[in-house]
Design a protein around this motif. Structure first.
Motif, mmCIF file in Angstrom:
data_model
loop_
_atom_site.group_PDB
_atom_site.id
_atom_site.type_symbol
_atom_site.label_atom_id
_atom_site.label_comp_id
_atom_site.label_asym_id
_atom_site.label_seq_id
_atom_site.Cartn_x
_atom_site.Cartn_y
_atom_site.Cartn_z
ATOM 1 N N THR A 537 0.838 -1.205 0.000
ATOM 2 C CA THR A 537 0.000 0.000 0.000
ATOM 3 C C THR A 537 0.866 1.247 0.000
ATOM 4 O O THR A 537 2.008 1.233 0.474
ATOM 5 N N ALA A 538 0.295 2.331 -0.533
ATOM 6 C CA ALA A 538 0.930 3.640 -0.480
ATOM 7 C C ALA A 538 -0.025 4.636 0.174
ATOM 8 O O ALA A 538 0.093 5.845 -0.049
ATOM 9 N N ASP A 539 -0.955 4.125 0.989
ATOM 10 C CA ASP A 539 -1.893 4.983 1.693
ATOM 11 C C ASP A 539 -1.160 5.737 2.794
ATOM 12 O O ASP A 539 -0.520 5.136 3.662
ATOM 13 N N ARG A 540 -1.235 7.057 2.769
ATOM 14 C CA ARG A 540 -0.465 7.898 3.687
ATOM 15 C C ARG A 540 -0.777 7.587 5.142
ATOM 16 O O ARG A 540 0.138 7.396 5.957
ATOM 17 N N GLN A 541 -2.054 7.534 5.471
ATOM 18 C CA GLN A 541 -2.407 7.339 6.867
ATOM 19 C C GLN A 541 -2.003 5.959 7.360
ATOM 20 O O GLN A 541 -1.542 5.801 8.497
ATOM 21 N N LYS A 542 -2.158 4.951 6.498
ATOM 22 C CA LYS A 542 -1.754 3.593 6.889
ATOM 23 C C LYS A 542 -0.258 3.518 7.130
ATOM 24 O O LYS A 542 0.210 2.846 8.065
ATOM 25 N N LEU A 543 0.513 4.197 6.296
ATOM 26 C CA LEU A 543 1.964 4.182 6.460
ATOM 27 C C LEU A 543 2.376 4.890 7.745
ATOM 28 O O LEU A 543 3.274 4.426 8.469
ATOM 29 N N ILE A 544 1.687 6.005 8.066
ATOM 30 C CA ILE A 544 2.016 6.734 9.305
ATOM 31 C C ILE A 544 1.660 5.893 10.527
ATOM 32 O O ILE A 544 2.469 5.727 11.451
ATOM 33 N N ASN A 545 0.437 5.352 10.507
ATOM 34 C CA ASN A 545 -0.016 4.578 11.677
ATOM 35 C C ASN A 545 0.792 3.295 11.862
ATOM 36 O O ASN A 545 1.039 2.868 12.998
ATOM 37 N N GLY A 546 1.213 2.697 10.748
ATOM 38 C CA GLY A 546 1.921 1.409 10.852
ATOM 39 C C GLY A 546 3.425 1.556 10.822
ATOM 40 O O GLY A 546 4.126 0.541 10.725
ATOM 41 N N PRO A 566 13.421 -7.475 -0.462
ATOM 42 C CA PRO A 566 12.353 -7.046 0.452
ATOM 43 C C PRO A 566 11.053 -7.817 0.249
ATOM 44 O O PRO A 566 10.688 -8.182 -0.863
ATOM 45 N N GLN A 567 10.372 -8.046 1.359
ATOM 46 C CA GLN A 567 9.062 -8.692 1.365
ATOM 47 C C GLN A 567 8.116 -7.865 2.231
ATOM 48 O O GLN A 567 8.552 -7.207 3.189
ATOM 49 N N ILE A 568 6.835 -7.878 1.879
ATOM 50 C CA ILE A 568 5.844 -7.179 2.685
ATOM 51 C C ILE A 568 5.844 -7.772 4.108
ATOM 52 O O ILE A 568 5.803 -8.979 4.295
ATOM 53 N N GLY A 569 5.917 -6.871 5.086
ATOM 54 C CA GLY A 569 5.924 -7.313 6.476
ATOM 55 C C GLY A 569 7.305 -7.378 7.091
ATOM 56 O O GLY A 569 7.432 -7.585 8.317
ATOM 57 N N GLN A 580 20.280 4.677 18.973
ATOM 58 C CA GLN A 580 19.275 3.639 19.184
ATOM 59 C C GLN A 580 18.780 3.129 17.819
ATOM 60 O O GLN A 580 19.079 3.702 16.789
ATOM 61 N N TRP A 581 18.001 2.039 17.869
ATOM 62 C CA TRP A 581 17.496 1.456 16.616
ATOM 63 C C TRP A 581 15.971 1.506 16.611
ATOM 64 O O TRP A 581 15.332 1.003 17.532
ATOM 65 N N GLU A 582 15.436 2.159 15.597
ATOM 66 C CA GLU A 582 13.988 2.290 15.452
ATOM 67 C C GLU A 582 13.521 1.312 14.377
ATOM 68 O O GLU A 582 14.107 1.214 13.307
ATOM 69 N N GLU A 583 12.441 0.573 14.678
ATOM 70 C CA GLU A 583 11.945 -0.438 13.741
ATOM 71 C C GLU A 583 10.812 0.119 12.874
ATOM 72 O O GLU A 583 9.938 0.840 13.366
ATOM 73 N N PHE A 584 10.868 -0.242 11.599
ATOM 74 C CA PHE A 584 9.830 0.142 10.645
ATOM 75 C C PHE A 584 9.429 -1.101 9.840
ATOM 76 O O PHE A 584 10.212 -2.044 9.683
ATOM 77 N N THR A 585 8.196 -1.084 9.317
ATOM 78 C CA THR A 585 7.651 -2.243 8.610
ATOM 79 C C THR A 585 7.547 -1.953 7.116
ATOM 80 O O THR A 585 7.059 -0.898 6.707
ATOM 81 N N VAL A 586 8.002 -2.892 6.308
ATOM 82 C CA VAL A 586 7.867 -2.769 4.850
ATOM 83 C C VAL A 586 6.398 -2.964 4.496
ATOM 84 O O VAL A 586 5.846 -4.053 4.628
ATOM 85 N N MET A 587 5.742 -1.902 4.035
ATOM 86 C CA MET A 587 4.324 -1.958 3.700
ATOM 87 C C MET A 587 4.052 -1.751 2.218
ATOM 88 O O MET A 587 2.914 -1.856 1.768
ATOM 89 N N TYR A 603 11.584 4.889 1.327
ATOM 90 C CA TYR A 603 10.743 6.087 1.340
ATOM 91 C C TYR A 603 9.759 5.986 2.508
ATOM 92 O O TYR A 603 9.016 5.007 2.631
ATOM 93 N N PHE A 604 9.770 7.025 3.355
ATOM 94 C CA PHE A 604 8.944 7.073 4.554
ATOM 95 C C PHE A 604 8.016 8.281 4.496
ATOM 96 O O PHE A 604 8.343 9.285 3.842
ATOM 97 N N PRO A 605 6.884 8.232 5.168
ATOM 98 C CA PRO A 605 6.110 9.461 5.341
ATOM 99 C C PRO A 605 6.973 10.519 6.032
ATOM 100 O O PRO A 605 7.759 10.191 6.944
ATOM 101 N N GLN A 606 6.862 11.756 5.602
ATOM 102 C CA GLN A 606 7.674 12.815 6.197
ATOM 103 C C GLN A 606 7.454 12.928 7.699
ATOM 104 O O GLN A 606 8.368 13.306 8.447
#
Length: 802
Positions: A537-546, A566-569, A580-587, A603-606
């Motif tokens: 997905t490239a939905d802005r709100q979903k990327l921010i929330n997740g 890369p794989q989804i998830g 420190q290390w911050e975790e992010f999810t491939v969406m 690419y991340f939401p700003q």
């Protein structure tokens, strides 16, 4: 009745062929010139392509094939004593300095490294003392300094500003990029913080005939033996890019272009022999009356063709060999030239045999009775007309003459039209290529790019250097306002992001983390990201929330160099400013749109960028400036000065890319126009031959017309009108089929996209020159014809053909 044997008449056939050639010297000259042109052009084409390939291979013989990065002197000593290594050199990048409108890349290189990098034209010597340096010739020219040794220059180097250095060596190659190299001495490098860390440039022995995959396996084996981790083994893109097997592609290019040349040549030869056979019908008929068989007539015509080819092919081979050497002297090889000569001679001879097949057949079919009354028309007129009286004018006579032998007229027009169509294709392509459009592929949204540049830092220190710059970001509102106030600036865009170390689900082979650029997705670009998605997905709100990230692996960079697909998830980790290390999810996974700056993989939401760098409030990492084209130079100079005053900014301009691409296009234009020139010559030769044959073979007709009152002025007008029909037919073919073909060619190249956007432009200049040449021949022909005809009295010309 069929006789069991036939007398050997080869000597008679040869004598008749020799006499026929002596009686037709003008036609023979045209044929020899045409064949020689064709052979020389094919030789030049083949030798140019094969010579360029050989030149590249010779160039690569001294180039490095791989570099072992982040190595030590211990590894260097092991490689020096390895019997499989031909040469190994030390190199170390010591930083970059941005000065006004140019950049200095500072390196330490030893003698071997310099040679393995392809520097063979060093003027002077290697630096030894701490204040000795090697610079590029283009750098001195850019500063307006004389290109000479033993002068001093003041540079902002990694060890302090405004230091004075002594120029002991000059690299004499040209460089239009405004990014110049400075080579320092080992003495100066020993003061560097990481003085025992090198990139080792390696070249193996006896690899000239080794395929790329085998060579890479051998390099990896040597690296393992020397204790170099696999991830520190880098292959030379220059070496392996040029060394890739291109023989099939080059062969297809040569065959394709040679086929066009052979076709054009064969068409002209066919036309020449066909017209010649028609003109000699009476002669062949008389031979038949004297007892010559149709087989002997065939042998005579074929013998003529063979004798002409024997005279023309060597001339073409020699001329083509000389030109081939002149074009690529460093890639010329006598054995290659000999092989090309043999193949091209055979191809030409076969093509000529095919070209004269129909004329030979026509000559052999002439019967003795028909020969005594045949004219030069295709078929006798059988259709009756009710018009008993016609108005005879020079124009009507020209029209009747043009239509009398339709096949001859069609062949001549096709020869000229073929050349015109090829000219249109080549000229349309060259006129329609837009280097600015090609450059726009790298500068999609503007003309000048400003990027954060932590000067004098190594790659490993880049995340900290970018972070330090962003805490007091020079790409701020003040800079935006200053640039906006410049005349000619249309728009300014900022790309937000940061640079951090990252870790993936699959660990790196060296066990360490590696830095990547994290780009913030602008709010107006989510739809563009959505269109390029393969999955996710490239939905802005979903990327921010997740806490989501979109990964671009379309170039397989992550897979090929970092062993990560890369794989989804997937969970990827980003190192923050405090370690420190911050975790992010491939969406999302897909191809990212071109935002205008350097390409990136993540690419991340700003809104998520502050989670990576809490100490940063301004995440601008790139500034893209769109400028009015006529004011680009003025704005460019102002921005270079602005960047120099503010510090920490690197500037790139589309003008640098345009300059480079223009040089590349100029290298393409000359061979392509050369090809078109030769083919155009074929067409002009065909026209000249047709016109000259008309003069010679129609002397009786001209004599009869002049005997009944045709004046010289009317005679000239008739010939001009007849020639005009040929030119008009050529113009129709060229301007219709040629224009359509050129337009389609632009569309096809636009679909490919390699040459940017081709904007169709009609090649006015090239076509005008071609038609001016045709009309010049038209004018010269009428003058020459009248003078030629006046050489003999009318009565004599009437009797000549009897």
């Amino acid at each position: 009745m069929t006789w069991p044997f036939e007398n050997d008449t080869s000597a008679i056939v040869k004598k008749l062929a020799d006499r026929s050639m002596k009686a037709d010297k003008r036609r023979n000259a045209f044929i020899i010139i045409t064949i020689a042109f064709a052979v020389s052009l094919m030789m030049v084409l083949a030798l140019y392509n094969l010579g360029t390939d050989r030149e590249n291979r010779l160039y690569l013989q001294g180039r490095y094939q791989s570099s072992f990065i982040n190595s030590t002197s211990t590894v260097f000593e092991k490689l020096e004593h390895n019997n499989q290594i031909e040469s190994v050199g030390k190199e170390a990048a010591m930083g970059t300095s941005r000065i006004n409108d140019y950049t200095l890349d500072v390196y330490y290189r030893d003698q071997n490294a310099l040679e393995l990098k392809g520097v063979t034209d060093l003027l002077g010597k290697m630096p030894e003392a701490e204040n000795e340096i090697i610079v590029e010739q283009s750098y001195l020219e850019h500063l307006g300094l004389p290109v000479q040794l033993d002068q001093t220059v003041t540079l902002d180097m990694p060890f302090g500003e405004n230091q004075t250095y002594h120029v002991c060596g000059i690299i004499q190659s040209r460089n239009a990029s405004r990014i110049y190299q400075v080579i320092v001495s080992n003495g100066l490098y020993s003061r560097y913080g990481k003085a025992n860390c090198y990139d080792l440039l390696v070249r193996l022995k006896n690899t000239e005939n080794m395929d790329s995959e085998t060579l890479k396996l051998l390099i990896n084996e040597i690296a393992e033996q020397s204790g170099v981790p696999e991830q520190y083994v880098m292959y030379s893109s220059t070496y392996f890019g040029l060394a890739e097997e291109k023989s099939t592609q080059e062969l297809l290019v040569i065959i394709g272009a040679s086929s066009l040349i052979v076709l054009a040549c064969s068409l002209v030869i066919y036309s020449l022999f066909y017209i010649s056979v028609i003109g000699k019908t009476h002669e062949y008929g008389r031979l038949r009356v004297l007892g010559a068989t149709s087989v002997q007539i065939k042998r005579i015509v074929r013998k003529e063709n063979f004798l002409l080819s024997c005279a023309a092919i060597p001339i073409g081979v020699v001329l083509g060999s000389v030109l081939g050497y002149c074009f690529v002297p460093d890639g010329w090889h006598w054995m290659t030239t000999l092989e090309c000569a043999v193949v091209i001679a055979l191809v030409t001879e076969i093509a000529l045999k095919i070209a004269v097949h129909t004329p030979v057949k026509k000559a052999s079919m002439v019967s003795p009775i028909e020969a005594l009354r045949i004219n030069t028309t295709d078929t006798p007129a059988t259709e009756k007309t009710r018009i008993e009286h016609r108005k005879i004018t020079p124009s009507s006579l020209a029209r009747m003459s043009f239509a009398r032998n339709k096949k001859k007229a069609i062949l001549t027009v096709l020869s000229l039209g073929f050349a015109g169509v090829l000219l249109m294709c080549a000229a349309t392509y060259l006129n329609s290529t837009d280097v600015e459009s090609m450059a726009k592929q790298q500068f999609a949204n503007g003309d000048i790019v400003l990027s954060l540049d932590p000067a004098n830092t190594n790659a490993e220190d880049r995340p900290a250097g970018i972070n330090a710059l962003q805490t007091k970001n020079p790409l701020d509102e003040v800079l935006e306002e200053t640039i906006s106030d410049m005349n000619g600036v249309k728009n300014i865009e900022f790309i937000q992001g940061c640079v951090s170390n990252m870790e993936f689900p699959t660990p790196f082979k060296d066990g360490n983390s590696h830095f990547f650029t994290q780009i913030g997705i602008p709010e107006n670009q989510y739809e563009a990201f959505s269109q390029g998605l393969i999955e996710g997905t490239a939905d802005r709100q979903k990327l921010i929330n997740g806490k989501g990230v979109i990964v671009d692996n379309s170039a397989k960079l992550l897979s090929d160099y970092y062993n990560y697909t890369p794989q989804i998830g997937d969970i990827v980790k980003v190192e923050t400013a405090d370690g420190q290390w911050e975790e992010f999810t491939v969406m999302g996974i897909g191809k990212a749109p071109n935002l205008g700056g350097d390409s990136a993989s993540f690419y991340f939401p700003q809104e998520l960028l502050p989670m990576m760098k809490e100490n940063v409030s301004n995440f601008n990492i790139t500034c893209i400036v769109d400028v009015e084209r006529d004011q680009l130079t003025e704005v460019e100079n102002k921005i270079f000065q602005l960047a120099e005053n503010r510090g920490g900014i690197e500037v790139f301009s589309i003008s640098d890319i345009i300059t480079y691409l223009q040089e590349e296009m100029n290298n393409i234009k000359m061979p392509l126009y050369g090809l078109v020139f030769f083919i155009a010559v074929f067409g002009l030769i065909s026209l000249i031959n047709t016109l000259m044959t008309n003069i010679i073979s129609r002397q009786q007709e001209f004599g009869i017309l002049q005997s009944v009152g045709l004046s010289s002025k009317q005679f000239s007008k008739m010939l001009q009108t007849e020639c005009f029909y040929y030119v008009s037919g050529t113009a129709i073919l060229t301007l219709t089929i040629g224009t359509l073909t050129g337009f389609v060619l632009c569309k096809v190249f636009n679909q490919v996209g390699t040459f940017g956007t081709l904007t169709y432009h009609f090649p006015v200049l090239e076509i005008s020159i071609y038609f001016v040449a045709l009309f010049f021949i038209l004018a010269a022909y009428s003058v020459f014809s009248v003078r030629y005809s006046k050489r003999h009295p009318v009565i004599e010309r009437i009797k000549t053909m009897e």
